[in-house]
Design a protein around this motif. Structure first.
Motif, PDB file in Angstrom:
ATOM      1  N   ALA A 228       0.890  -1.247  -0.115  1.00 35.97           N
ATOM      2  CA  ALA A 228       0.126   0.189  -0.024  1.00 35.97           C
ATOM      3  C   ALA A 228       0.784   1.436   0.022  1.00 35.97           C
ATOM      4  CB  ALA A 228      -0.960  -0.075   1.193  1.00 35.97           C
ATOM      5  N   PRO A 229       1.977   1.423   0.724  1.00 35.65           N
ATOM      6  CA  PRO A 229       2.567   2.524   0.878  1.00 35.65           C
ATOM      7  C   PRO A 229       3.312   3.009  -0.461  1.00 35.65           C
ATOM      8  CG  PRO A 229       3.021   1.424   2.867  1.00 35.65           C
ATOM      9  CD  PRO A 229       2.410   0.474   1.955  1.00 35.65           C
ATOM     10  N   VAL A 230       3.865   1.881  -1.254  1.00 35.26           N
ATOM     11  CA  VAL A 230       4.475   1.743  -2.492  1.00 35.26           C
ATOM     12  C   VAL A 230       3.523   2.379  -3.344  1.00 35.26           C
ATOM     13  CG1 VAL A 230       5.690   0.700  -4.349  1.00 35.26           C
ATOM     14  CG2 VAL A 230       5.860  -0.418  -1.835  1.00 35.26           C
ATOM     15  N   LEU A 231       2.099   2.093  -3.253  1.00 28.67           N
ATOM     16  CA  LEU A 231       1.322   2.550  -4.370  1.00 28.67           C
ATOM     17  C   LEU A 231       1.072   4.334  -4.037  1.00 28.67           C
ATOM     18  CD1 LEU A 231      -1.261  -0.306  -4.847  1.00 28.67           C
ATOM     19  CD2 LEU A 231       0.134   0.355  -6.483  1.00 28.67           C
ATOM     20  N   GLU A 232       1.075   4.686  -3.087  1.00 27.60           N
ATOM     21  CA  GLU A 232       0.803   5.844  -2.721  1.00 27.60           C
ATOM     22  C   GLU A 232       2.223   6.677  -3.111  1.00 27.60           C
ATOM     23  OE1 GLU A 232      -1.612   8.385   0.409  1.00 27.60           O
ATOM     24  OE2 GLU A 232      -0.317   6.560   1.332  1.00 27.60           O
ATOM     25  N   GLN A 233       3.119   6.134  -3.017  1.00 29.58           N
ATOM     26  CA  GLN A 233       4.592   6.914  -3.565  1.00 29.58           C
ATOM     27  C   GLN A 233       4.154   7.140  -5.046  1.00 29.58           C
ATOM     28  OE1 GLN A 233       7.895   4.964  -2.208  1.00 29.58           O
ATOM     29  NE2 GLN A 233       7.426   4.892   0.056  1.00 29.58           N
ATOM     30  N   ILE A 234       3.886   5.760  -5.588  1.00 29.31           N
ATOM     31  CA  ILE A 234       3.605   6.249  -7.144  1.00 29.31           C
ATOM     32  C   ILE A 234       2.543   7.067  -7.502  1.00 29.31           C
ATOM     33  CG2 ILE A 234       2.761   4.741  -9.354  1.00 29.31           C
ATOM     34  CD1 ILE A 234       4.274   2.474  -7.655  1.00 29.31           C
ATOM     35  N   ALA A 235       1.590   7.132  -6.700  1.00 30.23           N
ATOM     36  CA  ALA A 235       0.490   7.990  -7.171  1.00 30.23           C
ATOM     37  C   ALA A 235       0.896   9.308  -6.746  1.00 30.23           C
ATOM     38  CB  ALA A 235      -0.517   7.901  -6.191  1.00 30.23           C
ATOM     39  N   ALA A 236       1.808   9.780  -6.012  1.00 30.92           N
ATOM     40  CA  ALA A 236       2.240  10.895  -5.541  1.00 30.92           C
ATOM     41  C   ALA A 236       3.451  11.508  -6.581  1.00 30.92           C
ATOM     42  CB  ALA A 236       2.733  11.292  -4.247  1.00 30.92           C
ATOM     43  N   GLY A 237       3.810  10.580  -7.201  1.00 27.24           N
ATOM     44  CA  GLY A 237       5.045  11.098  -7.980  1.00 27.24           C
ATOM     45  C   GLY A 237       4.652  11.614  -9.382  1.00 27.24           C
TER      46      GLY A 237
END
Length: 381
Positions: A228-237
């Motif tokens: 889940a944190p990995v996906l949030e990092q992608i979404a914020a990039g």
């Protein structure tokens, strides 16, 4: 307790999940036939290397093949019928699906139609005693799970919706390789990963859930919670590009997707998927996003009857409430707007879908369906 008195499990697909697994298991791939019909989309399998890997194996063994690369997102009955006609003319005796859920689902249906030349596409929603050609599934996205499920969902334009065909067609072989995700854009990765999340949540909170199914759904949820944190990092990039993902991350996304597929193979999906078909068909919302936006509200509705199971799901995912879970999903997915008139129409359609209503283990009425819709979407007058 229900899960102690009812248990069911069936998983016939031979699955490999490893780097370079197409080449590593080429002899098994070649054992299913002598003329291969390859089903894929227009571009992605050529870009990510999956098609080249398959063609290298077939060329090395001098196996004739035909490529059909015109599978659209959410493939229609008309598309699979057209492809099957070409496969029949080629005299294919096994089918290789490469791509996301659309090519994999299409490959299953095409294998059924080729194996039964006396039938036309009208048979797809009329249960008969029909068998399909062997299907090999090579997923290149991390959401569908179609490589390990018997389901195939098609768009039915005549009914303005999507629906599973009336046959269970498990792939004989699934070759799952995380390297095919490396070229995926971030938005696709997010949407497909959320589809896998929906599979885990819906299979855990399902009328057919049992202790066997829990092994897959709960393991899938715990895997997803770590991602889940990995996906949030992608979404914020910038431009949502997953450039920082390691080989281990890519393999973990694929593993979570395949495990989630194994979970729904035992139960089917539930109401978030059923409602999503309305949003995808009528508003063009990608499938994974369309499923994910309903998960928190579905869990809220479920908690009215069984808060313990909902809390279990939240705990495995690493969230303390459905509210924080819903906020997380909105950060990943954004929002979808519909009108109040559309909301009422979709609620009516779901209430008429007896098969999907039966997947919910408690009585449910139109008011509850409307709550799920209005809590998940931006509904305007």
């Amino acid at each position: 307790r229900k899960e102690e008195s009812f248990m069911q499990f069936f998983a016939p697909t031979h699955v490999y999940l490893e780097k370079n697994c197409v080449d590593n298991h080429k002899q098994e791939l070649l054992s299913y036939g002598k003329r291969a019909f390859i089903i894929t989309g227009k571009h992605s399998s050529a870009v990510n290397g999956s098609l080249a890997d398959v063609l290298a194996v077939l060329d090395e063994a001098s196996v004739p093949y035909l490529i059909y690369n015109d599978i659209e997102e959410n493939p229609s009955v008309e598309t699979v019928a057209k492809a099957a006609a070409e496969g029949k003319e080629f005299q294919a005796d096994f089918v290789i699906g490469i791509g996301g859920g659309s090519p994999l689902d299409a490959a299953k249906v095409i294998a059924l139609l080729i194996a039964n030349p006396q039938e036309d596409a009208g048979c797809l929603y009329e249960p008969k005693d029909l068998k399909a050609l062997p299907v090999i599934a090579i997923p290149t996205t991390c959401g569908t799970g179609s490589e390990v499920t018997p389901n195939a969902v098609l768009t039915r334009h005549a009914f303005k919706t999507k629906k599973s065909i009336s046959y269970n067609i498990y792939p004989e072989l699934a070759l799952v390789d995380g390297k095919y995700l490396a070229s995926a854009n971030g938005r696709l990765l997010i949407h497909t990963a959320v589809d896998a999340l929906a599979h885990c949540v819906e299979s855990r909170l399902h009328a057919k859930a049992n202790v066997y199914n829990h092994m897959f759904s709960e393991y899938g949820l715990s895997l997803w919670g770590k991602l889940a944190p990995v996906l949030e990092q992608i979404a914020a990039g910038p431009d949502a590009v997953p450039s920082s993902l390691s080989d281990e991350d890519l393999e973990a996304f694929m593993l979570a997707s395949t495990v989630a597929g194994m979970a729904i193979a035992q139960t089917t999906t539930s109401l978030p998927h059923a409602i999503s078909y309305e949003i995808t068909y009528n508003h063009g919302v990608p499938h994974g996003k369309a499923c994910g936006i309903f998960l928190a509200a579905y869990m809220d509705e479920y908690a009215r009857n069984n808060p313990e199971d909902v809390n279990r799901v939240l705990s495995l995912l690493g969230f303390d409430s459905t509210e924080s879970f819903g906020e997380y999903l909105r950060r990943l997915l954004g929002s979808v707007a519909i009108t109040e008139e559309e909301s009422n129409l979709y609620a009516d359609n779901i209430m008429a879908n007896a098969s999907k209503l039966s997947t919910y283990p408690f009585p449910i009425d139109r008011e509850a369906i409307l709550r799920i819709l209005t809590c998940s979407l931006d509904v305007t007058a």
